[in-house]
Design a protein around this motif. Sequence first.
Motif, PDB file in Angstrom:
ATOM      1  N   ALA B   5       0.826  -1.215   0.000  1.00  0.00           N
ATOM      2  CA  ALA B   5       0.000   0.000   0.000  1.00  0.00           C
ATOM      3  C   ALA B   5       0.858   1.262   0.000  1.00  0.00           C
ATOM      4  CB  ALA B   5      -0.932  -0.015   1.205  1.00  0.00           C
ATOM      5  N   SER B   9       4.118   6.042  -2.137  1.00  0.00           N
ATOM      6  CA  SER B   9       5.044   6.844  -1.319  1.00  0.00           C
ATOM      7  C   SER B   9       6.492   6.586  -1.739  1.00  0.00           C
ATOM      8  CB  SER B   9       4.889   6.503   0.161  1.00  0.00           C
ATOM      9  OG  SER B   9       3.541   6.604   0.547  1.00  0.00           O
ATOM     10  N   SER B 141      -0.759  -3.253   6.735  1.00  0.00           N
ATOM     11  CA  SER B 141       0.496  -2.681   6.278  1.00  0.00           C
ATOM     12  C   SER B 141       1.386  -2.614   7.506  1.00  0.00           C
ATOM     13  CB  SER B 141       0.291  -1.287   5.698  1.00  0.00           C
ATOM     14  OG  SER B 141      -0.242  -1.383   4.391  1.00  0.00           O
ATOM     15  N   GLU B 178      -5.405   7.205  14.572  1.00  0.00           N
ATOM     16  CA  GLU B 178      -5.672   5.881  13.996  1.00  0.00           C
ATOM     17  C   GLU B 178      -5.152   4.781  14.932  1.00  0.00           C
ATOM     18  OE1 GLU B 178      -7.202   5.250  11.119  1.00  0.00           O
ATOM     19  OE2 GLU B 178      -7.108   7.134   9.993  1.00  0.00           O
ATOM     20  N   HIS B 199      -4.093  -0.026   5.737  1.00  0.00           N
ATOM     21  CA  HIS B 199      -3.223   0.380   4.632  1.00  0.00           C
ATOM     22  C   HIS B 199      -3.072   1.900   4.528  1.00  0.00           C
ATOM     23  CE1 HIS B 199      -3.017  -3.722   3.495  1.00  0.00           C
ATOM     24  NE2 HIS B 199      -4.289  -3.818   3.157  1.00  0.00           N
ATOM     25  N   GLU B 200      -4.190   2.612   4.508  1.00  0.00           N
ATOM     26  CA  GLU B 200      -4.114   4.059   4.325  1.00  0.00           C
ATOM     27  C   GLU B 200      -3.501   4.746   5.542  1.00  0.00           C
ATOM     28  OE1 GLU B 200      -4.150   6.503   2.007  1.00  0.00           O
ATOM     29  OE2 GLU B 200      -4.016   4.616   0.904  1.00  0.00           O
ATOM     30  N   ALA B 201      -3.885   4.265   6.741  1.00  0.00           N
ATOM     31  CA  ALA B 201      -3.371   4.861   7.977  1.00  0.00           C
ATOM     32  C   ALA B 201      -1.855   4.681   8.064  1.00  0.00           C
ATOM     33  CB  ALA B 201      -4.055   4.221   9.182  1.00  0.00           C
ATOM     34  N   ARG B 203       0.217   4.237   5.542  1.00  0.00           N
ATOM     35  CA  ARG B 203       0.859   5.054   4.515  1.00  0.00           C
ATOM     36  C   ARG B 203       0.963   6.514   4.970  1.00  0.00           C
ATOM     37  NH1 ARG B 203       0.426   7.592  -0.619  1.00  0.00           N
ATOM     38  NH2 ARG B 203      -1.829   7.893  -0.601  1.00  0.00           N
ATOM     39  N   SER B 204      -0.092   7.008   5.598  1.00  0.00           N
ATOM     40  CA  SER B 204      -0.058   8.384   6.114  1.00  0.00           C
ATOM     41  C   SER B 204       1.009   8.531   7.189  1.00  0.00           C
ATOM     42  CB  SER B 204      -1.403   8.778   6.724  1.00  0.00           C
ATOM     43  OG  SER B 204      -2.419   8.639   5.789  1.00  0.00           O
TER      44      SER B 204
END
Lengths: 125, 355
Positions: B5, B9, B141, B178, B199-201, B203-204
Amino acid sequence: MKVPKNLYYTDTHEWVKVDGDKALIGITDFAQNELGEIVFVELPEESDPVEKGEEFSAVESTKAASEIMSPVSGVIVEVNNELEEAPELLNEDPYKYWIVKIELEDESELETLKDADAYQKLIEE
Amino acid sequence: MKKTALHPSHLKYNAKMVEFAGYEMPIQYSSIKEEHHAVRNGAGVFDVSHMGEIQIVGKEASDLVDYIFSNNVRTLTAEQIQYGFMLYEDGGVVDDFLVYKINDQSYLFVVNAANKDKDYEWILKQNTFDADVIDKTDQFSEVALQGPRSEAILQSLTETDLSSLRTFTFTECTIDGETFLVSRTGYTGEDGFEVYGGHEATRSLFERLIDDYDVTPCGLGARDTLRFEAALPLYGHELSAEITPLEAGLSFAVSFEKEDFIGRKALEKQKEEGLRHRIVGLELLDKGILREGYEIYKDEDRIGRITSGYLSPTLEKPIAMALIDRPHTKKGTEVEIKVRKRMLKARVRNKKFLA
């Protein structure tokens, strides 16, 4: 990626600069970029004979060792000892810092090498 | 090829990407050396989402884990972590990994990416217990924040007191709003954390650490030089189906006190009969760099091979780990290494390279 016009090139990313009956050998900009930071250069002995295609040196980055093949046959008349203390020079200016100087045995071997345009095409593939 | 994910980046931070265990992963961003030093002296962050996560859950989860794992998980309380091996009957290693104990009926194995499918099949085959085996790899992730600055940085993003999170323990915590699972573990020889989340958390978080906290993004290149200097084994190098934990010098993660486990008999026999070869440290006495696969000689006899070797970025010296036949494993023994056309002198030493 720099590919100077006045040099000959190999498929294995060495360059050759002809200087009278001698040839300077180095690695290309593409090669140094692929390797990453160079931390060691294994230099051959002066007056060693080499055959075209023979491994005569190795350039090592943190990650891996890469063997350097001689683009021409002849006798090594000079090695660039500067690289022993400062191997990173090959990253900084790969066309200024040669690895060895070879006395050419057979100038017709140069015709088997690539010119800048052909080499440029190779690395774009 | 699979992508994690965090793939966008990696491209954003100009990573050089390579194939690893079926994933397209960053090998380096700036340079291996710079990333290596960032972790030793400050903080670096790695995408390790390719690691496999396998959950064992059910009434007899503890029994299954106990039977297939070399270390004694029965000594663990909830939120503790243990390192160990799954072994074949002959003592060879299926995989080496961390076990996270969630509770008596739930364990998480975090396994090598390249071994995940093999591990999963192996566990299923051994599962005669009242337990389920679930491959959760694609649900998480994972990033590893490593280096002496790690605690201070992560602390500023969470209310959870990280100073009381001891090595080899984990906890659930809220970072930047998160929920993550955070363990005080790593693979670099430095203090740090491994952080598992959506995944998104994740990546952030990865980008936040780099953009707002000046953490260096690190690739697989530095991950390997760091673990190597810390003499941490890598499956396929210092451990394999052919190299047992005893030969690798990792008997601390094999419990002979507990009940039967797969591979125990073979290891006991090996202990009794003595080891044929061992993983040792080497330092090169001549100029050059030792690399994996180079052959080792003593008086013309081939006595072993290098399993991992680098010009150590921290020590700036060529060192290696090697599998060498006894009795040449004794510290101080001088050996010869075949490096291309040359024979170079090296000396056997301990593996505490950084001590």
